[in-house]
Design a protein around this motif. Structure first.
Motif, PDB file in Angstrom:
ATOM      1  N   MET A 145       0.838  -1.183   0.000  1.00  0.00           N
ATOM      2  CA  MET A 145       0.000   0.000   0.000  1.00  0.00           C
ATOM      3  C   MET A 145       0.883   1.247   0.000  1.00  0.00           C
ATOM      4  N   LYS A 146       0.606   2.153  -0.910  1.00  0.00           N
ATOM      5  CA  LYS A 146       1.497   3.290  -1.117  1.00  0.00           C
ATOM      6  C   LYS A 146       0.729   4.595  -0.919  1.00  0.00           C
ATOM      7  N   TYR A 147       1.304   5.470  -0.105  1.00  0.00           N
ATOM      8  CA  TYR A 147       0.711   6.780   0.133  1.00  0.00           C
ATOM      9  C   TYR A 147       1.677   7.860  -0.297  1.00  0.00           C
ATOM     10  N   ASP A 148       1.103   8.953  -0.757  1.00  0.00           N
ATOM     11  CA  ASP A 148       1.889  10.165  -0.970  1.00  0.00           C
ATOM     12  C   ASP A 148       2.016  10.851   0.389  1.00  0.00           C
ATOM     13  N   GLY A 149       3.211  11.056   0.857  1.00  0.00           N
ATOM     14  CA  GLY A 149       3.416  11.579   2.204  1.00  0.00           C
ATOM     15  C   GLY A 149       3.316  13.073   2.306  1.00  0.00           C
TER      16      GLY A 149
ATOM     17  N   VAL B  94      -3.809   1.549  -4.797  1.00  0.00           N
ATOM     18  CA  VAL B  94      -4.432   0.483  -3.997  1.00  0.00           C
ATOM     19  C   VAL B  94      -5.432  -0.252  -4.884  1.00  0.00           C
ATOM     20  N   PRO B  95      -5.470  -1.579  -4.839  1.00  0.00           N
ATOM     21  CA  PRO B  95      -6.441  -2.339  -5.647  1.00  0.00           C
ATOM     22  C   PRO B  95      -7.865  -1.856  -5.411  1.00  0.00           C
ATOM     23  N   GLY B  96      -8.649  -1.865  -6.477  1.00  0.00           N
ATOM     24  CA  GLY B  96     -10.003  -1.309  -6.404  1.00  0.00           C
ATOM     25  C   GLY B  96     -10.855  -1.911  -5.309  1.00  0.00           C
ATOM     26  N   SER B  97     -10.702  -3.208  -5.074  1.00  0.00           N
ATOM     27  CA  SER B  97     -11.530  -3.869  -4.056  1.00  0.00           C
ATOM     28  C   SER B  97     -11.188  -3.392  -2.644  1.00  0.00           C
ATOM     29  N   ASP B  98      -9.955  -2.919  -2.442  1.00  0.00           N
ATOM     30  CA  ASP B  98      -9.525  -2.467  -1.113  1.00  0.00           C
ATOM     31  C   ASP B  98      -9.568  -0.947  -0.959  1.00  0.00           C
TER      32      ASP B  98
ATOM     33  N   SER C  13     -11.965   1.511  -1.323  1.00  0.00           N
ATOM     34  CA  SER C  13     -13.018   2.131  -0.513  1.00  0.00           C
ATOM     35  C   SER C  13     -12.896   1.732   0.950  1.00  0.00           C
ATOM     36  N   ARG C  14     -12.450   0.467   1.173  1.00  0.00           N
ATOM     37  CA  ARG C  14     -12.267   0.016   2.549  1.00  0.00           C
ATOM     38  C   ARG C  14     -11.160   0.825   3.239  1.00  0.00           C
ATOM     39  N   GLU C  15     -10.079   1.103   2.520  1.00  0.00           N
ATOM     40  CA  GLU C  15      -8.975   1.864   3.083  1.00  0.00           C
ATOM     41  C   GLU C  15      -9.367   3.320   3.307  1.00  0.00           C
ATOM     42  N   ALA C  16     -10.148   3.896   2.390  1.00  0.00           N
ATOM     43  CA  ALA C  16     -10.609   5.274   2.575  1.00  0.00           C
ATOM     44  C   ALA C  16     -11.504   5.368   3.806  1.00  0.00           C
ATOM     45  N   ASN C  17     -12.358   4.372   3.997  1.00  0.00           N
ATOM     46  CA  ASN C  17     -13.226   4.379   5.174  1.00  0.00           C
ATOM     47  C   ASN C  17     -12.411   4.217   6.457  1.00  0.00           C
ATOM     48  N   ARG C  18     -11.349   3.395   6.402  1.00  0.00           N
ATOM     49  CA  ARG C  18     -10.503   3.215   7.585  1.00  0.00           C
ATOM     50  C   ARG C  18      -9.825   4.527   7.972  1.00  0.00           C
ATOM     51  N   LEU C  19      -9.341   5.257   6.956  1.00  0.00           N
ATOM     52  CA  LEU C  19      -8.695   6.539   7.229  1.00  0.00           C
ATOM     53  C   LEU C  19      -9.675   7.524   7.837  1.00  0.00           C
ATOM     54  N   ALA C  20     -10.936   7.477   7.350  1.00  0.00           N
ATOM     55  CA  ALA C  20     -11.942   8.385   7.892  1.00  0.00           C
ATOM     56  C   ALA C  20     -12.271   8.045   9.339  1.00  0.00           C
ATOM     57  N   MET C  21     -12.501   6.777   9.631  1.00  0.00           N
ATOM     58  CA  MET C  21     -12.881   6.377  10.981  1.00  0.00           C
ATOM     59  C   MET C  21     -11.723   6.538  11.954  1.00  0.00           C
ATOM     60  N   GLU C  22     -10.520   6.460  11.454  1.00  0.00           N
ATOM     61  CA  GLU C  22      -9.341   6.681  12.294  1.00  0.00           C
ATOM     62  C   GLU C  22      -9.380   8.095  12.876  1.00  0.00           C
TER      63      GLU C  22
ATOM     64  N   PRO D 106      -6.231  22.805  17.648  1.00  0.00           N
ATOM     65  CA  PRO D 106      -7.457  23.195  16.955  1.00  0.00           C
ATOM     66  C   PRO D 106      -8.552  22.147  17.121  1.00  0.00           C
ATOM     67  N   LEU D 107      -9.786  22.554  16.838  1.00  0.00           N
ATOM     68  CA  LEU D 107     -10.934  21.682  17.056  1.00  0.00           C
ATOM     69  C   LEU D 107     -11.553  21.241  15.738  1.00  0.00           C
ATOM     70  N   LEU D 108     -10.746  21.205  14.696  1.00  0.00           N
ATOM     71  CA  LEU D 108     -11.157  20.603  13.434  1.00  0.00           C
ATOM     72  C   LEU D 108      -9.908  20.096  12.723  1.00  0.00           C
ATOM     73  N   ARG D 109     -10.078  19.098  11.876  1.00  0.00           N
ATOM     74  CA  ARG D 109      -8.967  18.551  11.100  1.00  0.00           C
ATOM     75  C   ARG D 109      -9.507  17.993   9.786  1.00  0.00           C
ATOM     76  N   PHE D 110      -8.598  17.911   8.804  1.00  0.00           N
ATOM     77  CA  PHE D 110      -8.965  17.491   7.466  1.00  0.00           C
ATOM     78  C   PHE D 110      -8.018  16.394   6.980  1.00  0.00           C
ATOM     79  N   LYS D 111      -8.515  15.617   6.030  1.00  0.00           N
ATOM     80  CA  LYS D 111      -7.706  14.715   5.227  1.00  0.00           C
ATOM     81  C   LYS D 111      -8.206  14.794   3.791  1.00  0.00           C
ATOM     82  N   LEU D 112      -7.282  14.828   2.864  1.00  0.00           N
ATOM     83  CA  LEU D 112      -7.647  14.802   1.449  1.00  0.00           C
ATOM     84  C   LEU D 112      -7.183  13.473   0.870  1.00  0.00           C
ATOM     85  N   ILE D 113      -8.130  12.690   0.361  1.00  0.00           N
ATOM     86  CA  ILE D 113      -7.836  11.344  -0.137  1.00  0.00           C
ATOM     87  C   ILE D 113      -8.167  11.290  -1.624  1.00  0.00           C
ATOM     88  N   ARG D 114      -7.211  10.870  -2.393  1.00  0.00           N
ATOM     89  CA  ARG D 114      -7.420  10.700  -3.834  1.00  0.00           C
ATOM     90  C   ARG D 114      -7.693   9.227  -4.117  1.00  0.00           C
ATOM     91  N   VAL D 115      -8.868   8.946  -4.687  1.00  0.00           N
ATOM     92  CA  VAL D 115      -9.234   7.554  -4.970  1.00  0.00           C
ATOM     93  C   VAL D 115      -9.255   7.252  -6.466  1.00  0.00           C
TER      94      VAL D 115
END
Length: 901
Positions: free
Chosen positions: A1-5, A130-134, A136-145, A157-166
């Motif tokens: 699994m590869k992320y842009d840091g 990331v393989p297509g089958s994984d 959406s699951r990985e995007a959801n994991r990042l969100a719930m994290e 601060p009392l807000l935070r963001f993540k930008l995910i490219r799918v």
């Protein structure tokens, strides 16, 4: 699994990287950077709104709990310009002060502090590899994290963001924001304004600027507080007190698990669709009875709760937006209020009759919707327990999806992400989506309910909707019978009902301590200190160690305040929840002893262990430095006993002591003082608020027939009418302008713009002048008459006093003391230097001789058998016993004026 840091820093002011070569900056940028470094922006501090106050307290009660995190995602489809998106987020945060607010405690009370700017990191994740089958699951994991990660209200601060490219042209912007800064209505504002800013930053089709905000959330919080103080909501408060009088404290639903002693807010969600035909039929039914669809759905829900709880008295909470002014409609903030809808289902009414009852309940409640739920709870003062929420445990709401504008040519879809939490026992939400489809979502506490029970409850609700749509004239018992038939049972008889009651698992009610008629005194120093804090926080005197905090009028915010005060004394962390488990002084002290090895200073502390002479008592305000009296004791010598009287509550420089508070503290100090000196004459010395407390002690002592031989005042005016009003206002303006002048020009302009607007609103009668406790204390009104006392006063003072003070050499004490004031001037410039070297040595020399003469006078009086009071009257109103009259006093060495070399 590869992320842009890539993690991009978004600073909500003009970003200048100090680490860059300054030669790359223009002259204007260098100048702006230098000004920013040398002149930090002034803090903007506001009180909390009552809704914020509740969430702040709950965060203190359950620190680190993410239950109030709002998590949502924006699905962005199209050619996204990332720099424009980040600039838009930066500008949006700068536009709404609440988005760069954190919460601090000042003088024991929570306040919201607006940061002048805010730096955020927006992590960027590229999941295209990331393989297509994984994916959406990985995007959801990042969100719930992120959804499960708590916020620190104190630091922000009392807000935070993540930008995910799918995909190449598909991104998810994930946002988590604390509910204390935002509500559901605000999310719509957030997305609309973000779209407008993105259009402008990407030069999209709409480049119109957003209209400037006339007020910010902090202004609203101040306005709400002022409305309550002014009594604008008294009528609504009385309505809710009458409406909810005698209501059951707990709605007892059948559960699968024993209710725990403390909520964890662990939860889950279930969703089920509702056929559109049913909703359309119910809407027609509502219109026929002049009711809304929401009223119909709520009446059906209460029928369901009536069936499960086997109760006719049903209380359900309904969240509503509370934006009573047009200026608030485009403001991000926490404006949601909760209405308690109480319905009587007795008498087995038909559903149409129940709908009529519910319609009246809803309309009445909305007519009194300006009263915050937190104020209602405070007035009702229900039994407090950590096991369930006060007043209501079940919620019902309805939401309708909104179509949001595009981000230039990028389409936007909003996705709410549900974290595994539940604020209440049970919350049901009716949802209408953009395609005329309808859903029910239930959020429930997994500590109480299993999946199967909630699924059955959802099924029963849909069954009731069908039955009402088919025959709205059916009686409630007939509708409920269909639920029993669906289970394959007949209508339950009495024996069946008794068997069903065995399934009901209810919360164990906390045993509240009775309010004892006989006051129990504290056993040790710890209990004495806790008792003083109890009385100070509650503003109640005469408390016994077995009196219950909540029976005495305590509520959630006062509980947090009290624990804050206790922590300052015990110097360790005390959980707010401990007050709910141990709500008396006695039990709370025992809880502290069990976990803390602590031996605090008592209110009465011996400074000098003298064996000869009348003791001298230094009267000190709580929470201030008393080092000066230690220095004074060294110069007075070791022969005379010297004690310090100082409570352990917090000091508050913002709000003055009221007369009632001063009287209460004086009683506490007198009680402690008389443990070592049961009878007078008493010798007292005080400075600042200590002098005001000493004044009340003199009045109380003389009222019970005790004599005070000396009241020594150190450079302190009397409280009332001690300032020239217009000069005091001028001084306040001068200090305020000096503070504002340290800000940048934009902040100054914004401040004066708001000040002008407030002044105009007051001139037009649209806004009342805020209550100022200093004004009330210093200028209490023409009817005020100071109480007089017989004790003589010795006054040590500086020659030159502040220009806004009254022109009175005796600093106002001459009209208080029937025996007059003897003044000694100390040649120093600053007030705080009075009990510091070298001034304290001169004060000690004069004071020591005065006390010796007083003791000689009282000794001679005993020998003569004369009445000391008569001697004071005969001698005249200008000196102490044993000291010659000022007219013949002249300026002997050590008197009249003490000079500091």
């Amino acid at each position: 699994m590869k992320y842009d840091g890539d993690r991009r820093s978004v600073n909500c002011s003009k970003v200048i990287n100090v680490s860059d070569d300054l030669s790359n900056l223009s002259v204007e940028e260098q100048k702006e950077l230098l000004i920013g470094l040398l002149h930090p922006k002034a803090r903007r501090v506001f009180p909390l709104s009552l809704a914020q106050q509740r969430l702040w307290f709950l965060d203190q009660l359950h620190p680190g709990n993410p239950v109030y995190n709002i998590t949502f995602g924006l699905r962005l489809q199209g050619n996204l310009f990332q720099e424009a998106l980040e600039s838009s987020i930066r500008q949006l945060i700068q536009r709404h002060e609440i988005l760069r607010t954190h919460f601090e405690v000042e003088s024991g009370h929570p306040v919201q502090v607006v940061a002048p700017d805010l730096a955020l990191e927006i992590p960027y994740f590229d999941l295209t590899d990331v393989p297509g089958s994984d994916r959406s699951r990985e995007a959801n994991r990042l969100a719930m994290e992120d959804a499960r990660l708590p916020f620190d209200l104190a630091t922000g601060p009392l807000l935070r963001f993540k930008l995910i490219r799918v995909a190449t042209e598909e991104h998810y912007l994930l946002c988590v924001i604390h509910h204390i800064t935002c509500d559901g209505w605000s999310l719509g504002i957030f997305v609309r304004e973000l779209a407008a800013l993105y259009d402008r930053n990407s030069e999209g089709p709409s480049t119109a600027s957003l209209i400037d905000l006339s007020i910010q959330y902090g202004d609203y919080a101040e306005w709400q507080r002022q409305s309550i103080v002014a009594g604008f909501l008294n009528r609504q408060v009385e309505y809710w007190k009458q409406k909810l009088a005698g209501a059951p404290p707990l709605l007892q639903l059948p559960a699968d698990h024993t209710r725990p002693p403390e909520q964890t807010h662990d939860g889950a969600n279930q969703v089920t669709p509702i056929p559109s035909e049913i909703i359309h039929d119910l809407a027609v039914l509502g219109r026929a009875h002049k009711a809304t669809l929401f009223m119909v759905l709520l009446a059906v829900f209460k029928t369901l709760v009536h069936y499960y709880a086997e109760s006719d008295d049903i209380l359900v909470g309904v969240p509503v937006t509370s934006r009573p002014r047009v200026e608030l409609e485009d403001l991000v903030g926490f404006f949601v209020n909760t209405l308690v809808l109480r319905t009587d289902l007795s008498g087995d009414p038909s559903f149409c009759e129940l709908l009529h009852r519910e319609r009246e309940v809803v309309l009445d409640a909305f007519a009194h919707a300006d009263c915050p739920f937190e104020k209602v709870v405070e007035e009702l003062n229900p039994v407090r327990t950590l096991s369930y929420t006060p007043v209501i445990q079940v919620m019902f709401s309805a939401v309708k999806a909104t179509k949001f504008p595009k981000f230039a040519d990028v389409s936007v879809g909003l996705h709410m992400l549900s974290a595994p939490t539940s604020l209440f026992d049970l919350s049901m939400e009716f949802i209408e989506d953009l395609e005329d489809r309808y859903w029910l979502r239930v959020q429930y506490a997994t500590q109480l309910f299993d999946y199967a029970r909630i699924a059955r409850m959802l099924d029963h609700y849909v069954t009731l909707l069908l039955a009402v749509a088919d025959d709205p004239e059916s009686r409630i018992s007939e509708l409920i019978s269909q639920l029993e038939v669906k289970k394959g049972l007949a209508v339950p008889n009495e024996h069946v009902l008794e068997d069903r009651k065995k399934d009901y698992i209810t919360a164990s009610q906390p045993a509240s301590e009775p309010h004892l008629d006989q006051k129990i005194e504290p056993h040790d120093a710890l209990e004495r200190i806790l008792l003083r804090i109890w009385e100070r926080v509650l503003s109640v005197s005469g408390i016994g160690i077995r009196d219950n905090f909540f029976d005495l009028g305590g509520h959630s915010l006062l509980a947090a305040h009290l624990v804050t005060e206790v922590e300052k004394v015990v110097e360790c962390k005390v959980p707010v929840s401990s007050l709910f488990r141990a709500s008396t002084v006695e039990s709370f002290a025992e809880a502290i002893r069990g976990g803390v090895a602590w031996s605090p200073d008592p209110v009465l502390m011996e400074i000098t262990h003298g064996l000869r002479g009348t003791p001298l008592f230094a009267i000190v305000q709580s929470g201030v430095d008393a080092l000066g009296y230690s220095l004074l004791s060294r110069h007075l010598g070791n022969e005379r006993p010297f004690y310090k009287l100082q409570a352990h509550a917090s000091a508050c420089a913002i709000v003055p002591f009221s007369i009632e508070e001063l009287e209460t503290i004086a009683r506490e100090y007198i009680a402690a003082m008389r443990t070592v000196q049961p009878d007078g004459p008493y010798l007292l010395i005080g400075m600042c608020n200590g002098a005001l407390i000493a004044e009340q002690m003199v009045l109380q002592l003389e009222a019970i027939g005790q004599e005070v031989g000396l009241l020594c005042i150190v450079d302190t005016f009397v409280l009332q009418f001690s300032e020239i009003r217009w000069l005091a206002r001028l001084e306040a303006m001068r200090l305020h302008r000096r503070e504002i002048s340290r800000s940048d020009l934009a902040t100054q302009a914004s401040h004066y713009n708001q000040a002008i607007r407030k002044r105009l609103r007051r001139m037009l009668g649209r806004e009342s002048k805020p209550y100022n406790p200093w004004t009330h204390s210093v200028w209490p009104g023409e009817s005020f008459q100071p109480k007089q006392f017989r004790s003589p006063v010795i006054l040590f003072k500086r020659p030159k006093q502040p220009y806004f003070k009254i022109r009175d050499r005796e600093m106002g004490w001459g009209v208080r003391s029937l025996s007059g004031v003897t003044v000694f001037e100390i040649e120093i410039k600053e007030h705080h230097q009075m009990l510091r070297e070298p001034a304290v040595a001169n004060i000690a020399k004069d004071l020591s001789e005065i006390m010796c003469r007083i003791e000689q006078a009282y000794t001679s009086d005993k020998i003569r058998g004369a009445d000391m009071t008569q001697e004071l009257v005969t001698v005249g109103p200008s000196f102490v016993p044993g000291i010659s009259r000022p007219k013949s006093l002249g300026r002997p060495t050590g008197y009249g004026k003490s000079r500091v070399p």
